[in-house]
Design a protein around this motif. Structure first.
Motif, PDB file in Angstrom:
ATOM      1  N   LEU A 204      15.277  25.961  -8.031  1.00 26.80           N
ATOM      2  CA  LEU A 204      15.380  26.812  -9.222  1.00 26.80           C
ATOM      3  C   LEU A 204      14.381  26.381 -10.279  1.00 26.80           C
ATOM      4  N   ARG A 205      14.238  25.076 -10.431  1.00 26.04           N
ATOM      5  CA  ARG A 205      13.346  24.556 -11.465  1.00 26.04           C
ATOM      6  C   ARG A 205      11.895  24.909 -11.146  1.00 26.04           C
ATOM      7  N   ARG A 206      11.580  24.885  -9.856  1.00 24.50           N
ATOM      8  CA  ARG A 206      10.205  25.201  -9.469  1.00 24.50           C
ATOM      9  C   ARG A 206       9.933  26.695  -9.471  1.00 24.50           C
ATOM     10  N   PHE A 207      11.004  27.477  -9.524  1.00 19.83           N
ATOM     11  CA  PHE A 207      10.848  28.918  -9.430  1.00 19.83           C
ATOM     12  C   PHE A 207      10.083  29.444 -10.639  1.00 19.83           C
ATOM     13  N   ASP A 208       9.066  30.221 -10.372  1.00 20.50           N
ATOM     14  CA  ASP A 208       8.181  30.694 -11.421  1.00 20.50           C
ATOM     15  C   ASP A 208       8.790  31.911 -12.126  1.00 20.50           C
ATOM     16  N   SER A 209       9.044  31.778 -13.427  1.00 19.85           N
ATOM     17  CA  SER A 209       9.651  32.886 -14.177  1.00 19.85           C
ATOM     18  C   SER A 209       8.784  34.134 -14.135  1.00 19.85           C
ATOM     19  N   GLN A 210       7.497  33.935 -13.919  1.00 17.30           N
ATOM     20  CA  GLN A 210       6.605  35.092 -13.904  1.00 17.30           C
ATOM     21  C   GLN A 210       6.935  36.049 -12.765  1.00 17.30           C
ATOM     22  N   LEU A 211       7.482  35.476 -11.648  1.00 16.04           N
ATOM     23  CA  LEU A 211       7.876  36.335 -10.536  1.00 16.04           C
ATOM     24  C   LEU A 211       9.016  37.244 -10.983  1.00 16.04           C
ATOM     25  N   GLU A 212       9.916  36.647 -11.749  1.00 15.22           N
ATOM     26  CA  GLU A 212      11.041  37.380 -12.299  1.00 15.22           C
ATOM     27  C   GLU A 212      10.525  38.434 -13.281  1.00 15.22           C
ATOM     28  N   ASP A 213       9.640  38.003 -14.168  1.00 12.34           N
ATOM     29  CA  ASP A 213       9.124  38.891 -15.204  1.00 12.34           C
ATOM     30  C   ASP A 213       8.414  40.092 -14.597  1.00 12.34           C
ATOM     31  N   SER A 214       7.611  39.836 -13.544  1.00 15.58           N
ATOM     32  CA  SER A 214       6.874  40.946 -12.931  1.00 15.58           C
ATOM     33  C   SER A 214       7.839  42.012 -12.460  1.00 15.58           C
ATOM     34  N   ALA A 215       8.943  41.569 -11.829  1.00 18.67           N
ATOM     35  CA  ALA A 215       9.926  42.540 -11.327  1.00 18.67           C
ATOM     36  C   ALA A 215      10.581  43.285 -12.493  1.00 18.67           C
ATOM     37  N   ARG A 216      10.871  42.538 -13.570  1.00 16.42           N
ATOM     38  CA  ARG A 216      11.510  43.174 -14.727  1.00 16.42           C
ATOM     39  C   ARG A 216      10.589  44.235 -15.335  1.00 16.42           C
ATOM     40  N   ILE A 217       9.313  43.886 -15.436  1.00 22.03           N
ATOM     41  CA  ILE A 217       8.351  44.809 -16.028  1.00 22.03           C
ATOM     42  C   ILE A 217       8.235  46.081 -15.196  1.00 22.03           C
ATOM     43  N   LEU A 218       8.380  45.915 -13.873  1.00 17.09           N
ATOM     44  CA  LEU A 218       8.318  47.090 -13.001  1.00 17.09           C
ATOM     45  C   LEU A 218       9.617  47.882 -13.034  1.00 17.09           C
ATOM     46  N   GLY A 219      10.584  47.439 -13.821  1.00 16.66           N
ATOM     47  CA  GLY A 219      11.777  48.247 -14.030  1.00 16.66           C
ATOM     48  C   GLY A 219      13.002  47.796 -13.270  1.00 16.66           C
ATOM     49  N   ALA A 220      12.990  46.587 -12.682  1.00 15.92           N
ATOM     50  CA  ALA A 220      14.158  46.138 -11.935  1.00 15.92           C
ATOM     51  C   ALA A 220      15.212  45.610 -12.899  1.00 15.92           C
ATOM     52  N   SER A 221      16.470  45.868 -12.563  1.00 17.16           N
ATOM     53  CA  SER A 221      17.542  45.364 -13.418  1.00 17.16           C
ATOM     54  C   SER A 221      17.740  43.879 -13.117  1.00 17.16           C
ATOM     55  N   ARG A 222      18.494  43.208 -13.994  1.00 15.84           N
ATOM     56  CA  ARG A 222      18.775  41.788 -13.787  1.00 15.84           C
ATOM     57  C   ARG A 222      19.365  41.539 -12.410  1.00 15.84           C
ATOM     58  N   LEU A 223      20.288  42.424 -12.025  1.00 14.55           N
ATOM     59  CA  LEU A 223      20.977  42.245 -10.748  1.00 14.55           C
ATOM     60  C   LEU A 223      20.000  42.418  -9.587  1.00 14.55           C
ATOM     61  N   THR A 224      19.180  43.457  -9.679  1.00 10.57           N
ATOM     62  CA  THR A 224      18.195  43.680  -8.621  1.00 10.57           C
ATOM     63  C   THR A 224      17.265  42.480  -8.497  1.00 10.57           C
ATOM     64  N   VAL A 225      16.846  41.956  -9.638  1.00  7.97           N
ATOM     65  CA  VAL A 225      15.962  40.793  -9.616  1.00  7.97           C
ATOM     66  C   VAL A 225      16.648  39.638  -8.905  1.00  7.97           C
ATOM     67  N   ALA A 226      17.911  39.412  -9.253  1.00  2.84           N
ATOM     68  CA  ALA A 226      18.639  38.314  -8.632  1.00  2.84           C
ATOM     69  C   ALA A 226      18.748  38.520  -7.126  1.00  2.84           C
ATOM     70  N   ARG A 227      19.018  39.776  -6.733  1.00  6.98           N
ATOM     71  CA  ARG A 227      19.266  40.062  -5.328  1.00  6.98           C
ATOM     72  C   ARG A 227      17.984  40.112  -4.506  1.00  6.98           C
ATOM     73  N   LYS A 228      16.936  40.709  -5.084  1.00  8.06           N
ATOM     74  CA  LYS A 228      15.734  40.970  -4.283  1.00  8.06           C
ATOM     75  C   LYS A 228      14.650  39.902  -4.447  1.00  8.06           C
ATOM     76  N   ILE A 229      14.664  39.227  -5.569  1.00 12.55           N
ATOM     77  CA  ILE A 229      13.593  38.266  -5.806  1.00 12.55           C
ATOM     78  C   ILE A 229      14.113  36.826  -5.742  1.00 12.55           C
ATOM     79  N   ILE A 230      15.114  36.531  -6.544  1.00 13.62           N
ATOM     80  CA  ILE A 230      15.524  35.136  -6.662  1.00 13.62           C
ATOM     81  C   ILE A 230      16.214  34.648  -5.392  1.00 13.62           C
ATOM     82  N   MET A 231      17.225  35.390  -4.920  1.00 12.62           N
ATOM     83  CA  MET A 231      17.979  34.894  -3.771  1.00 12.62           C
ATOM     84  C   MET A 231      17.113  34.674  -2.529  1.00 12.62           C
ATOM     85  N   PRO A 232      16.275  35.633  -2.139  1.00  6.48           N
ATOM     86  CA  PRO A 232      15.459  35.381  -0.943  1.00  6.48           C
ATOM     87  C   PRO A 232      14.593  34.134  -1.075  1.00  6.48           C
TER      88      PRO A 232
END
Lengths: 607, 376
Positions: A204-232
């Motif tokens: 988690l600490r190494r996880f780059d917030s920018q990956l999260e941000d990119s998904a958010r900017i493209l319109g993904a909800s928090r839940l989608t980000v968690a499910r599609k980006i963070i968990m995998p």
């Protein structure tokens, strides 16, 4: 300059071979590698083979029953374990128990450890720095510390000896709360949740917030980000934490032994122990083999999953950013949760154990019930142990044995590990490096108690020039060295990889031969990792139980087996006192290690 | 007498792998500053490491002076520590646990040099490289440029006859790189050491080397002086790899392309022998502009184009010319008095054309025709 025209004749096969041999044997690296390979073959491979062959041969004392001569091939033990009328008690029930405890412990530790990992690494919870060390402490303590604390609290009238605190206070806890599956699962979950905190937290600490941000900017909800980006992306770390916990649960002996025995709750490790203790060598070998097989299957699955997961490991890029989520009004409750977990997994067990050693009657909080006589008393009204534990020569004997055996083994395996790392990274004979890496990894697949069984099988009787080693400290040292080699060699290989070739090659160019490079370049640079490589096995060896419980005899008692003996004699205070001493040694050893190497040793414990 | 002599040197990692270095013949003369130049993965570092003895050969032999140091056929392998060379690593590879002074005198201590002499040598080389004030520091306390100097000092202290440098400047910033380049050139003149220098930076190779060996995919492409390499590239790879902005390549025989047709006609009309040429190359600085066709000198290769881009690079300009979708790049040092969108005439002298055959090798015949006065 123009290139010369007309090259040399191509070398023949023989010439190539001669040249390569010359290059390979020029330095002692390869020779050392072959010696090490032979040593580990003898210390690791041979015992395992010997044990497996015990499973298929008639053992001494069973000739009549099997109606075959000693040493002949037989299916008897395999049938007995897997299909006979006793197979249920011997194997199937313990297997189910092992699996259900492991699955329960994994689920619980994922829940608790996962939450804590997220709180520690991605939120603005209070006191994150302090907690990130404090919450790792449970792993530094021996697992059955918790088991003893649990019995101290919840023991009921099912077994004799001093009653538990609950019982003394007038509540009579039911058996399912006092012994068996529930407490074993909870304790293992508490003990191993640091793995999740470390592995998942690091990811988690190494996880780059920018990956999260990119998904958010493209319109993904928090839940989608968690499910599609963070968990995998977190999956590899979760899988490795799960596998690690499973493998550890598989070999865990102390906790089910203390908490399972009163209600005949057997897991594979305790079933194996009982068979070894009653000299059922053949059956023991089959059980040990089965544990090993489950271990191997688990690791193989893990390797497969990890290979798949590694395809998309791109995290930790240069522009890595780590942003903390504000918890808002949940900040205080979250901190409260962390405090609670710390109290449950460290504070409560240690306090209980300590209080129990200074109280005559459990749970009577009157001043005259408190005493130091179990520590330093001289006239105790007991049969075997008439002095306080600190005045008992048995304790000091066991402590000295612990330090001596574990110390020698750790230093040896640390040095061997560095040497293996050196050979693996440097030898031009690639198959040798591969063999060394795999053979030193082998004990990792074999839970300690099965490995001890293998040692017993090989060294119980004299073989060739080697006398029977059972009952000596040497067998304990050898088994411990072999058992620690996976960690030692992995640390050694990692350290050598990190060092890279350059500093050594620079010395070579400057004119330094092999020995000179070792003494003035490689070892001085690797000083830190060598210290860690010795200290980590030392700590785990001091609190280790499963190897010793099979291989130690009263004269070679170490602290852990000594405390278990005291548990068996129902000397609760003394047993708890010894466990506290072990916990203290392990904890302060880890602290000393951190001071010496200026690293966070807790993170290395997960390996 | 050549200092280092590679014959038929071959290297592959594993039986099925492609050759990292294939059938390499190379002589490096005494006191020469030889640059091995090529893109990454071309085998230049492998070649250097084989010379040092850090990598063994698959076939071939290496001599240093009269001594065979490596030979598969003869079964000779002299280990690196006995080759008496110096090697500066790309990563510098300073020993992190030793002070700068101990890093520098490591090799001298190994040679059991008396203390007084040793100190004198270390002082001298440290002064030369300007690192004497850091002698008691550890490598981690120095900047990249300072570490680089220590890495050099460490090797120069033992006074090697051959100094090998593996991209030693690639980790430095631009200003420092320029400074160190000058320093290396000065050291070469002062110590008269034979230097083999590996780089992928053509600019570095051009400014430093007395001889350049261009490599690609394990194969030696051309060996020559910097001017040779630039003015007479042996093939299209060398022509395209050396030079910035890169050389303009015009494929011949492409009926759809007007520039190609013009070039084909230009060669064909004048020099019947060059009809089988496959392509021509024109360096950007050889192209000139004329505001109208009448201003183009007699006998020059020329054509019409539109200016589609003007890129100032500070003191010079890169101009992009387009004709029917095809582009030519040219450079000029004079402020171009043209605008994007303008129609212009471009031209180049015949001797500025590099002609390659259909396999991409230089057509020697073309040089004789196009550059009659030049010595080869």
């Amino acid at each position: 300059m123009r290139p010369l025209k007309g090259s040399l004749a191509a070398p023949t096969r023989g010439q190539r071979l001669r040249y390569r041999l010359k290059v390979a044997l020029r330095e002692p690296t390869t020779t050392i590698g072959f010696l090490a390979a032979a040593l580990f073959a003898y210390l690791i491979v041979v015992p395992i083979i010997s044990m497996l062959s015990d499973a298929a041969r008639v053992q001494f004392g069973d000739e009549r029953r099997i109606k075959q001569d000693v040493g002949e091939l037989t299916w008897y033990y395999i049938e007995r374990v897997f299909t006979s009328r006793v197979s249920r008690d011997l194997f199937w029930e313990p297997l189910v128990n092992t699996l259900s405890v492991a699955v329960g412990a994994i689920a619980l530790s994922m829940l608790v450890g996962g939450t804590l990992a997220w709180l520690l690494s991605r939120t603005d919870m209070f006191g994150r720095r302090w907690f990130s060390t404090a919450l790792i402490v449970p792993y530094m303590l021996p697992a059955w510390t918790f088991a003893l604390a649990w019995t101290t609290l919840f023991k009921n009238r099912t077994v004799g000896g001093q009653p538990g605190w609950m019982e003394s206070l007038g509540f009579s806890p039911p058996d399912w709360l006092s012994y068996g599956q529930l407490p074993v699962t909870i304790i293992l979950a508490l003990h191993y949740s640091p793995f999740v905190i470390l592995l998942f937290g690091n990811a988690l600490r190494r996880f780059d917030s920018q990956l999260e941000d990119s998904a958010r900017i493209l319109g993904a909800s928090r839940l989608t980000v968690a499910r599609k980006i963070i968990m995998p992306l977190m999956r590899p770390s979760l899988i490795s934490a799960m596998v690690l916990i499973f493998a550890k649960c598989l070999g865990e002996f102390g906790v089910p032994y203390v908490l399972g025995l009163p209600v005949n709750f057997d897991v594979l490790a305790t079933s194996l122990y009982q068979n070894i203790a009653s000299r059922q060598v053949g059956v023991g070998a089959v059980l040990a083999g089965s544990i090993m097989l489950i271990g191997i299957i688990t690791i193989t699955i893990d390797a497969k999953l990890m290979k798949e997961a590694r395809r998309f490991v791109t995290i930790g890029s240069k522009g890595s950013m780590n942003r903390l989520s504000p918890l808002g009004i949940m900040r205080l409750p979250a901190t409260g949760f962390a405090v609670l977990m710390f109290l449950l997994s460290v504070g409560l067990p240690i306090a209980t154990l300590f209080l129990s050693t200074i109280m005559r009657v459990p749970a009577q909080f009157n001043l005259d019930n408190f005493t130091l006589e179990y520590w330093i008393g001289t006239d105790l009204n007991t049969i075997a142990l008439q002095t306080g534990i600190l005045l008992s020569p048995d304790l000091w004997n066991a402590a000295w044995n612990s330090l001596r055996i574990v110390g020698v083994a750790s230093v040896t395996s640390g040095i061997l590990g560095l040497l293996v790392g050196y050979v693996v990274v440097r030898t031009p004979v690639k198959p040798l490096g591969t063999f060394l890496r795999q053979v030193t990894f082998l004990p990792y697949l074999v839970p300690g108690i099965a490995f001890a069984a293998a040692y017993l099988s090989l060294f119980a009787v004299p073989r060739g020039p080697i006398p029977a080693l059972y009952g000596t400290t040497l067998i304990l040292m050898l088994a411990l060295i072999a058992d620690q080699m996976p960690y030692a060699s992995r640390a050694g290989i990692a350290a050598m990889m990190q060092l890279g070739k350059d500093p050594e090659e620079a010395a070579q160019i400057a004119g330094a031969g092999w020995f000179r490079r070792m003494t003035s370049i490689v070892i001085p640079i690797q000083k830190g990792s060598l210290t860690t490589g010795i200290l980590l096995p030392f700590i785990s060896g001091i609190k280790g139980l499963s190897l010793f419980v099979v291989l130690a005899v009263p004269s070679t008692d170490v602290l852990t087996t000594y405390s278990l003996r005291l548990v068996d004699y129902h000397y609760t205070q003394a047993a708890n006192a010894v466990v506290l001493i072990i916990a203290g040694l392990a904890y302060f050893g880890a602290l000393l290690g951190q001071k010496l190497t200026k690293t966070n040793l807790a993170q290395g414990l997960g390996n | 007498m050549p200092k280092i002599n590679l014959r038929g040197v071959e290297k592959n990692y594993g039986a099925n792998a492609a050759n990292a270095v294939a059938d390499l013949d190379l002589e490096i003369g005494d006191g020469e500053f030889m640059c091995l130049l090529g893109p990454s993965g071309c085998g230049k570092t492998t070649t250097l490491r084989m010379i040092a003895g850090l990598e063994h050969l698959t076939a071939g032999e290496i001599r240093v002076g009269p001594r065979v140091v490596d030979s598969v056929v003869e079964g000779v392998f002299v280990p690196p520590e006995k080759r008496e060379m110096g090697l500066v690593f790309q990563s510098y590879a300073l020993w992190p646990h030793l002070t700068i002074e101990r890093n520098t005198d490591f090799g001298l201590r190994l040679r059991n040099m008396p203390k007084a002499e040793r100190e004198q040598r270390v002082d001298k080389v440290m002064k030369t490289l300007g690192i004497e004030k850091y002698r008691d520091r550890y490598p981690s306390q120095l900047s990249g440029g300072q570490q680089q100097r220590v890495a050099l000092a460490r090797m120069l202290a033992v006074n090697p006859e051959v100094l090998l440098l593996d991209e030693p400047l690639s980790n430095l910033d631009a200003a420092l790189r320029l400074e160190m380049r000058a320093e290396l050139k000065r050291l070469h003149n002062e110590f008269k050491t034979t230097i083999v220098f590996v780089t992928h930076d053509q600019w570095e190779a051009m400014t430093l080397a007395t001889t350049i060996a261009v490599m690609s995919e394990g194969q030696l492409q051309q060996v020559g002086t910097p001017n040779d390499i630039y003015d007479r590239p042996a093939n299209r790879f060398v022509a395209q790899f050396v030079g910035n902005p890169p050389i303009n390549i015009v494929e011949l025989g492409n009926a759809k392309s007007e520039i190609s047709a013009r070039a084909g006609a230009f060669l064909g009309e004048r020099y019947a022998e060059l009809r089988e040429a496959g392509s021509i190359g024109i360096r950007p600085e050889s192209i000139r502009l004329a505001s109208e066709a009448a201003e183009v000198p007699e006998g020059a290769f020329s054509g019409q184009a539109e200016v589609t881009g003007i890129l100032p690079t500070g003191g010079s300009w890169i101009i992009e010319l387009t004709r029917a979708g095809e582009k030519l790049f040219m450079t000029t040092h004079q402020s171009p008095e043209i605008e994007v969108g303008e129609a212009v005439a471009y031209w180049a002298k015949p001797k500025a054309l590099h002609v390659f055959d259909t396999k991409g090798d230089r057509l020697e015949a073309a040089d004789r025709l196009l550059r009659p006065g030049k010595m080869h």
